[in-house]
Design a protein around this motif. Structure first.
Motif, PDB file in Angstrom:
ATOM      1  N   GLN A 145      17.407 -36.746  41.898  1.00 14.16           N
ATOM      2  CA  GLN A 145      17.306 -35.326  41.990  1.00 14.16           C
ATOM      3  C   GLN A 145      18.153 -34.791  43.413  1.00 14.16           C
ATOM      4  O   GLN A 145      17.553 -34.418  44.258  1.00 14.16           O
ATOM      5  N   TYR A 176      20.135 -31.241  38.387  1.00 14.50           N
ATOM      6  CA  TYR A 176      18.963 -30.813  39.201  1.00 14.50           C
ATOM      7  C   TYR A 176      19.429 -29.721  39.905  1.00 14.50           C
ATOM      8  O   TYR A 176      18.834 -28.663  40.219  1.00 14.50           O
ATOM      9  N   HIS A 179      19.758 -26.378  38.209  1.00 10.87           N
ATOM     10  CA  HIS A 179      18.385 -25.548  38.013  1.00 10.87           C
ATOM     11  C   HIS A 179      17.773 -24.683  39.104  1.00 10.87           C
ATOM     12  O   HIS A 179      16.958 -24.184  38.902  1.00 10.87           O
ATOM     13  N   HIS A 180      18.289 -25.335  40.335  1.00 11.88           N
ATOM     14  CA  HIS A 180      17.783 -24.814  41.493  1.00 11.88           C
ATOM     15  C   HIS A 180      18.473 -23.752  42.415  1.00 11.88           C
ATOM     16  O   HIS A 180      18.182 -23.124  43.356  1.00 11.88           O
ATOM     17  N   GLN A 221      19.302 -17.761  35.229  1.00 16.64           N
ATOM     18  CA  GLN A 221      17.846 -17.466  35.712  1.00 16.64           C
ATOM     19  C   GLN A 221      17.148 -16.910  34.459  1.00 16.64           C
ATOM     20  O   GLN A 221      17.447 -15.937  33.737  1.00 16.64           O
ATOM     21  N   GLU A 251      11.297 -32.247  36.966  1.00  8.24           N
ATOM     22  CA  GLU A 251      11.672 -31.536  38.170  1.00  8.24           C
ATOM     23  C   GLU A 251      12.634 -30.523  38.011  1.00  8.24           C
ATOM     24  O   GLU A 251      12.959 -29.607  39.132  1.00  8.24           O
ATOM     25  N   ASN A 252      13.308 -30.841  36.781  1.00  8.49           N
ATOM     26  CA  ASN A 252      14.641 -29.896  36.514  1.00  8.49           C
ATOM     27  C   ASN A 252      14.130 -28.342  35.741  1.00  8.49           C
ATOM     28  O   ASN A 252      14.475 -27.261  36.309  1.00  8.49           O
ATOM     29  N   ALA A 329      11.700 -18.288  40.116  1.00  3.01           N
ATOM     30  CA  ALA A 329      11.819 -19.697  40.661  1.00  3.01           C
ATOM     31  C   ALA A 329      12.680 -20.427  39.534  1.00  3.01           C
ATOM     32  O   ALA A 329      12.603 -21.677  39.531  1.00  3.01           O
ATOM     33  N   SER A 330      13.001 -19.902  38.160  1.00  2.00           N
ATOM     34  CA  SER A 330      13.417 -20.558  37.071  1.00  2.00           C
ATOM     35  C   SER A 330      14.920 -20.240  36.913  1.00  2.00           C
ATOM     36  O   SER A 330      15.224 -19.311  36.670  1.00  2.00           O
TER      37      SER A 330
END
Length: 367
Positions: A145, A176, A179-180, A221, A251-252, A329-330
């Motif tokens: 990650q 990872y 995704h963030h 998003q 965590e992803n 947050a996604s």
């Protein structure tokens, strides 16, 4: 025999791989290749699309329809992480059978587990082989990650090519970061910069090797996460809802949120009631029968339930508390809206217009 490197940047929407983020590779593409946008398979999730890229075939032939499986006849379910699910031969196997040397490098261990057949060399950053680390002079890998994981796996693949010159190398990262972090963010730019530096050096030292850089799926998003299983339960509908994106890499996507849902009806007499219920849900963009979904997306009809639901662009089906979660947050994938992906090719076998999907890379290789 052809010399080929395929790099799959996990989750790389076209907005991540640009002339600004990868100037060296784009300059090389202008000289001896091309950059374009192509499409991935549906659902736009990891396992499905590695199967397609590695075989040049659709899910109806590969038999891989998600990261997770459910058998309605036995009630068995689980993560797809080992061999036995992939029905189509891969280019690794084709190359090996033709007498070539093959290698598979991946951050995620499951890619090696599911698709490792046919790889003479196999290395995972998640569960690295100490023998290969010593053989290539590699340090212990960073956490998967991290931005550094991409740099580590790409450099490991390049080190293998420099020292052993395998005919076919397949390398893939972890999504990872994407995704963030959105396109243009520093972590996202750093991940692409690592690829740009390493592969530009390799392309300069091995101009004869075909290099293809693509993605398994894109990323967007998702502001609304829908627990459709809970909703169906409350409505008295007996179903099993399977998000094909679901995997162990929590965590992803912490809610296992994805843009497509397979729905298995446990009570056939509820078919009409279910259809009316699903079509009345505002977050559900489209409801397809299994036959319709199989025809549209080249899926095996017997593996995708009775109905397939598609979410809107900023929505996803997930496992959340209650029935609905609104969040900033996604970032996730799985829907039609994550099908567009980049393809940067150096020394490709066919002209640019011949490549419409990422699976075309393998379809045209002559192993």
């Amino acid at each position: 025999m052809e010399k080929v490197l395929i790099l799959v940047i996990d989750g790389c929407a076209p907005a991540y791989l640009t002339e600004q983020t990868a100037p060296k590779l784009f300059a090389l593409a202008r000289q001896r290749g091309f950059v374009k946008t192509v499409r991935c398979a549906m659902p736009s999730v990891t396992n499905v699309n590695h199967a397609c890229i590695l075989s040049g075939r659709w899910p109806a032939e590969t038999g891989v329809v998600g990261n997770y499986y459910y058998d309605p006849n036995t009630g068995c379910e689980g993560f797809i992480e080992e061999r036995g699910y992939m029905r189509a031969p891969t280019i690794l196997q084709r190359c090996q059978q033709a007498g070539g040397k093959t290698a598979l490098f991946t951050v995620k261990g499951k890619v090696l587990g599911v698709y490792g057949a046919g790889a003479d060399i196999g290395l995972s950053a998640q569960d690295p082989d100490p023998v290969l680390l010593r053989r290539y002079g590699l340090d212990w890998p960073p956490t998967i990650q991290s931005i550094e994981a991409t740099d580590w796996i790409v450099r490991a693949a390049c080190r293998c090519i420099e020292r052993e010159d395998p005919d076919l190398v397949y390398c893939t990262t972890n999504d990872y970061i994407f995704h963030h972090f959105a396109p243009g963010s520093e972590p996202a730019r750093a991940q692409i910069a690592a690829v740009d530096d390493c592969l530009a050096q390799l392309a300069a030292s091995q101009p004869h090797r075909q290099i293809y850089i693509t993605a398994d799926h894109g990323m967007n998003q998702k502001k609304t996460i829908l627990n459709f299983q809970a909703m169906a339960d409350r409505a008295g509908l007996r179903t099993y809802c399977l998000p094909p994106l679901k995997d162990r890499y929590i965590e992803n996507h912490i809610y296992q949120e994805g843009g497509m849902l397979y729905v298995f009806l446990k009570e056939p007499l509820q078919r009409e009631a279910f259809l009316n219920f699903a079509q009345s849900c505002p977050q559900v963009e489209e409801v397809l029968t299994a036959a319709q979904a199989a025809a549209r997306y080249h899926l095996p009809q017997d593996q995708i339930g009775d109905y397939v639901l598609l979410a809107g662009r900023d929505c996803a089906f997930g496992e959340v508390e209650g029935e609905l979660l609104c969040t900033e947050a996604s970032r996730s994938h799985g829907s039609e809206y994550e099908r567009e992906i980049p393809l940067l090719a150096l020394g490709a076998l066919r002209p640019e217009k011949a490549y419409r999907y990422h699976k075309d890379i393998a379809a045209y290789l002559q192993f």
